[in-house]
Motif scaffolding. Structure first.
Motif, PDB file in Angstrom:
ATOM      1  N   ASP A 116       0.833  -1.250   0.260  1.00  0.00           N
ATOM      2  CA  ASP A 116      -0.051  -0.168  -0.056  1.00  0.00           C
ATOM      3  C   ASP A 116       0.842   1.337  -0.058  1.00  0.00           C
ATOM      4  N   ILE A 119       2.520   1.789  -3.506  1.00  0.00           N
ATOM      5  CA  ILE A 119       1.846   2.276  -4.322  1.00  0.00           C
ATOM      6  C   ILE A 119       1.637   3.961  -3.989  1.00  0.00           C
ATOM      7  N   ARG A 120       1.245   4.183  -2.947  1.00  0.00           N
ATOM      8  CA  ARG A 120       0.907   5.637  -2.884  1.00  0.00           C
ATOM      9  C   ARG A 120       2.157   6.637  -3.028  1.00  0.00           C
ATOM     10  N   TYR A 135      -4.531   4.042  -8.361  1.00  0.00           N
ATOM     11  CA  TYR A 135      -4.387   3.172  -7.365  1.00  0.00           C
ATOM     12  C   TYR A 135      -4.631   1.590  -7.915  1.00  0.00           C
ATOM     13  N   HIS A 139      -2.432  -1.469  -8.533  1.00  0.00           N
ATOM     14  CA  HIS A 139      -2.513  -2.717  -7.655  1.00  0.00           C
ATOM     15  C   HIS A 139      -2.966  -3.773  -8.545  1.00  0.00           C
TER      16      HIS A 139
END
Length: 217
Positions: A116, A119-120, A135, A139
Protein backbone atom coordinates in the motif's frame (compact mmCIF):
# COMPACT_ATOMS: atom_id res chain seq x y z
CA UNK A 1 -6.95 130.72 63.03
CA UNK A 2 -3.29 131.68 63.02
CA UNK A 3 -1.10 129.58 60.73
CA UNK A 4 2.16 128.12 61.78
CA UNK A 5 4.83 125.94 60.36
CA UNK A 6 6.04 122.75 61.99
CA UNK A 7 9.64 122.64 62.88
CA UNK A 8 11.90 120.81 60.37
CA UNK A 9 12.45 117.92 62.77
CA UNK A 10 8.70 117.40 63.13
CA UNK A 11 8.21 117.32 59.35
CA UNK A 12 10.96 114.75 58.93
CA UNK A 13 9.46 112.60 61.64
CA UNK A 14 6.01 112.75 60.07
CA UNK A 15 7.26 111.88 56.63
CA UNK A 16 9.31 109.05 58.06
CA UNK A 17 6.30 107.52 59.73
CA UNK A 18 4.26 107.78 56.53
CA UNK A 19 7.01 106.07 54.62
CA UNK A 20 7.15 103.31 57.20
CA UNK A 21 3.43 102.68 56.82
CA UNK A 22 3.80 102.56 53.04
CA UNK A 23 6.74 100.17 53.30
CA UNK A 24 4.75 97.98 55.67
CA UNK A 25 1.85 97.86 53.18
CA UNK A 26 4.21 96.96 50.36
CA UNK A 27 5.86 94.30 52.47
CA UNK A 28 2.47 92.77 53.27
CA UNK A 29 1.55 92.80 49.61
CA UNK A 30 4.84 91.18 48.76
CA UNK A 31 4.29 88.45 51.35
CA UNK A 32 0.84 87.71 49.89
CA UNK A 33 2.31 87.51 46.41
CA UNK A 34 5.07 85.27 47.68
CA UNK A 35 2.54 82.95 49.25
CA UNK A 36 0.60 82.80 46.01
CA UNK A 37 3.72 81.95 44.02
CA UNK A 38 4.75 79.34 46.55
CA UNK A 39 1.33 77.68 46.31
CA UNK A 40 1.45 77.49 42.47
CA UNK A 41 3.47 74.56 41.11
CA UNK A 42 6.51 75.45 39.06
CA UNK A 43 7.15 74.15 35.54
CA UNK A 44 9.11 71.12 36.70
CA UNK A 45 6.38 70.12 39.14
CA UNK A 46 3.68 70.55 36.49
CA UNK A 47 5.63 68.42 34.03
CA UNK A 48 6.14 65.78 36.69
CA UNK A 49 2.43 65.75 37.51
CA UNK A 50 1.52 65.14 33.86
CA UNK A 51 4.32 62.70 33.07
CA UNK A 52 3.28 59.03 32.45
CA UNK A 53 3.65 56.78 35.46
CA UNK A 54 6.72 54.55 35.46
CA UNK A 55 6.13 50.87 34.76
CA UNK A 56 6.06 49.03 38.02
CA UNK A 57 7.90 45.72 38.23
CA UNK A 58 5.83 42.59 38.69
CA UNK A 59 6.69 39.12 39.90
CA UNK A 60 6.29 35.85 37.95
CA UNK A 61 2.59 35.70 38.84
CA UNK A 62 1.91 39.21 37.59
CA UNK A 63 1.66 40.63 41.10
CA UNK A 64 3.36 43.92 42.11
CA UNK A 65 6.92 43.32 43.08
CA UNK A 66 10.19 42.46 41.36
CA UNK A 67 10.53 39.86 38.63
CA UNK A 68 13.81 37.98 38.76
CA UNK A 69 15.93 37.06 35.78
CA UNK A 70 15.93 33.24 35.45
CA UNK A 71 19.67 33.09 34.73
CA UNK A 72 21.16 35.77 36.96
CA UNK A 73 18.58 35.94 39.75
CA UNK A 74 18.71 39.73 39.59
CA UNK A 75 15.51 41.71 39.74
CA UNK A 76 14.30 43.11 36.45
CA UNK A 77 11.56 45.56 35.66
CA UNK A 78 8.29 44.45 34.11
CA UNK A 79 9.23 46.06 30.80
CA UNK A 80 12.46 44.03 30.56
CA UNK A 81 10.69 40.82 31.56
CA UNK A 82 8.02 41.43 28.95
CA UNK A 83 10.69 42.13 26.34
CA UNK A 84 12.44 38.82 27.09
CA UNK A 85 9.13 36.95 26.95
CA UNK A 86 8.19 38.50 23.61
CA UNK A 87 11.64 37.71 22.21
CA UNK A 88 11.28 34.04 23.25
CA UNK A 89 7.85 33.77 21.65
CA UNK A 90 9.16 35.36 18.44
CA UNK A 91 12.10 32.93 18.39
CA UNK A 92 9.81 29.91 18.84
CA UNK A 93 7.46 31.19 16.15
CA UNK A 94 10.40 31.69 13.78
CA UNK A 95 11.64 28.14 14.44
CA UNK A 96 8.17 26.71 13.75
CA UNK A 97 7.90 28.63 10.49
CA UNK A 98 11.36 27.46 9.41
CA UNK A 99 10.43 23.83 10.17
CA UNK A 100 7.18 24.22 8.25
CA UNK A 101 8.97 25.71 5.24
CA UNK A 102 11.53 22.91 5.34
CA UNK A 103 8.80 20.26 5.34
CA UNK A 104 7.02 21.96 2.44
CA UNK A 105 10.25 22.17 0.41
CA UNK A 106 11.17 18.50 0.86
CA UNK A 107 7.59 17.22 0.55
CA UNK A 108 8.49 14.38 2.93
CA UNK A 109 5.65 12.03 3.80
CA UNK A 110 5.44 8.93 5.91
CA UNK A 111 4.69 5.91 3.73
CA UNK A 112 4.35 2.44 5.25
CA UNK A 113 6.92 -0.05 3.98
CA UNK A 114 4.40 -2.37 2.35
CA UNK A 115 2.51 -2.71 -0.92
CA UNK A 116 0.00 0.00 0.00
CA UNK A 117 2.79 2.43 0.92
CA UNK A 118 4.78 1.65 -2.23
CA UNK A 119 1.79 2.27 -4.47
CA UNK A 120 0.86 5.52 -2.72
CA UNK A 121 4.42 6.85 -2.84
CA UNK A 122 4.68 5.89 -6.52
CA UNK A 123 1.40 7.67 -7.27
CA UNK A 124 2.71 10.88 -5.68
CA UNK A 125 5.86 10.69 -7.81
CA UNK A 126 3.83 9.90 -10.93
CA UNK A 127 1.56 12.87 -10.26
CA UNK A 128 4.58 15.17 -9.89
CA UNK A 129 6.07 13.83 -13.15
CA UNK A 130 2.81 13.87 -15.11
CA UNK A 131 2.59 10.08 -15.46
CA UNK A 132 -1.03 8.83 -15.54
CA UNK A 133 -2.30 5.93 -13.46
CA UNK A 134 -4.54 5.07 -10.54
CA UNK A 135 -4.21 3.06 -7.36
CA UNK A 136 -6.57 0.43 -8.75
CA UNK A 137 -4.66 0.12 -12.02
CA UNK A 138 -1.31 -0.30 -10.28
CA UNK A 139 -2.61 -2.70 -7.62
CA UNK A 140 -4.44 -4.91 -10.17
CA UNK A 141 -1.37 -5.33 -12.39
CA UNK A 142 1.02 -5.83 -9.47
CA UNK A 143 -1.07 -8.68 -8.05
CA UNK A 144 -1.27 -10.38 -11.48
CA UNK A 145 2.44 -9.97 -12.26
CA UNK A 146 4.14 -10.67 -8.90
CA UNK A 147 1.50 -11.21 -6.20
CA UNK A 148 3.03 -8.17 -4.46
CA UNK A 149 6.55 -9.61 -4.11
CA UNK A 150 9.17 -6.93 -4.98
CA UNK A 151 11.84 -9.63 -5.46
CA UNK A 152 9.86 -11.81 -7.84
CA UNK A 153 11.85 -13.04 -10.91
CA UNK A 154 10.48 -14.76 -14.01
CA UNK A 155 12.98 -17.42 -15.11
CA UNK A 156 10.91 -19.22 -17.72
CA UNK A 157 9.48 -16.79 -20.34
CA UNK A 158 11.08 -15.56 -23.55
CA UNK A 159 12.81 -12.70 -21.77
CA UNK A 160 14.47 -15.14 -19.38
CA UNK A 161 15.53 -17.30 -22.34
CA UNK A 162 17.11 -14.19 -23.87
CA UNK A 163 19.01 -13.52 -20.64
CA UNK A 164 16.96 -10.53 -19.46
CA UNK A 165 14.39 -11.93 -17.02
CA UNK A 166 11.47 -9.82 -15.83
CA UNK A 167 11.82 -8.69 -12.22
CA UNK A 168 10.03 -6.81 -9.48
CA UNK A 169 6.46 -5.89 -8.65
CA UNK A 170 5.46 -5.18 -12.26
CA UNK A 171 7.91 -7.61 -13.91
CA UNK A 172 10.07 -5.17 -15.83
CA UNK A 173 13.16 -6.21 -17.82
CA UNK A 174 16.41 -4.28 -17.36
CA UNK A 175 16.47 -2.54 -20.79
CA UNK A 176 12.91 -1.25 -20.30
CA UNK A 177 13.75 -0.10 -16.78
CA UNK A 178 16.83 1.77 -18.02
CA UNK A 179 14.83 3.52 -20.77
CA UNK A 180 11.83 4.50 -18.60
CA UNK A 181 13.48 5.00 -15.22
CA UNK A 182 11.92 7.97 -13.40
CA UNK A 183 14.45 10.46 -12.05
CA UNK A 184 14.49 10.79 -8.28
CA UNK A 185 13.92 7.07 -7.69
CA UNK A 186 16.66 4.47 -7.04
CA UNK A 187 18.39 3.03 -10.11
CA UNK A 188 17.68 -0.49 -8.96
CA UNK A 189 15.29 -2.69 -10.94
CA UNK A 190 13.81 -4.47 -7.91
CA UNK A 191 13.33 -1.33 -5.78
CA UNK A 192 9.52 -1.17 -5.29
CA UNK A 193 9.14 2.55 -6.06
CA UNK A 194 11.57 2.56 -8.98
CA UNK A 195 9.96 -0.56 -10.47
CA UNK A 196 6.38 0.74 -10.22
CA UNK A 197 7.13 4.20 -11.62
CA UNK A 198 9.25 2.88 -14.50
CA UNK A 199 6.55 0.36 -15.45
CA UNK A 200 3.84 3.04 -15.23
CA UNK A 201 6.00 5.35 -17.37
CA UNK A 202 6.42 2.59 -19.98
CA UNK A 203 2.70 1.72 -19.92
CA UNK A 204 1.77 5.39 -20.37
CA UNK A 205 4.00 5.56 -23.45
CA UNK A 206 2.72 2.31 -25.01
CA UNK A 207 -0.92 2.10 -23.79
CA UNK A 208 -1.82 5.57 -22.52
CA UNK A 209 -1.88 4.47 -18.87
CA UNK A 210 -1.17 1.50 -16.62
CA UNK A 211 -4.95 1.47 -16.09
CA UNK A 212 -5.35 0.22 -19.67
CA UNK A 213 -3.15 -2.82 -19.08
CA UNK A 214 -5.02 -6.04 -18.25
CA UNK A 215 -2.53 -8.71 -19.30
CA UNK A 216 1.14 -9.20 -20.12
CA UNK A 217 2.46 -6.00 -21.63
Amino acid sequence: MPSFTLPRAARITRITRTHKIAVAVLAAAGATSGLAMTAAPDTAQAASAHAPAAVKPVDAKGQPGKAADAKTGRAVTASVADHVKVADVAKQHGAQQAASRSTERTGVKDYPNNLDGWIRQSLDIMKAKGIPGSYEGLHRNIIRESAGNPNAVNNWDVNAVNGVPSKGLLQVIQPTFDSYHVSGTPKKLTDPIANITAAANYAADKYGSIDNVNSAY
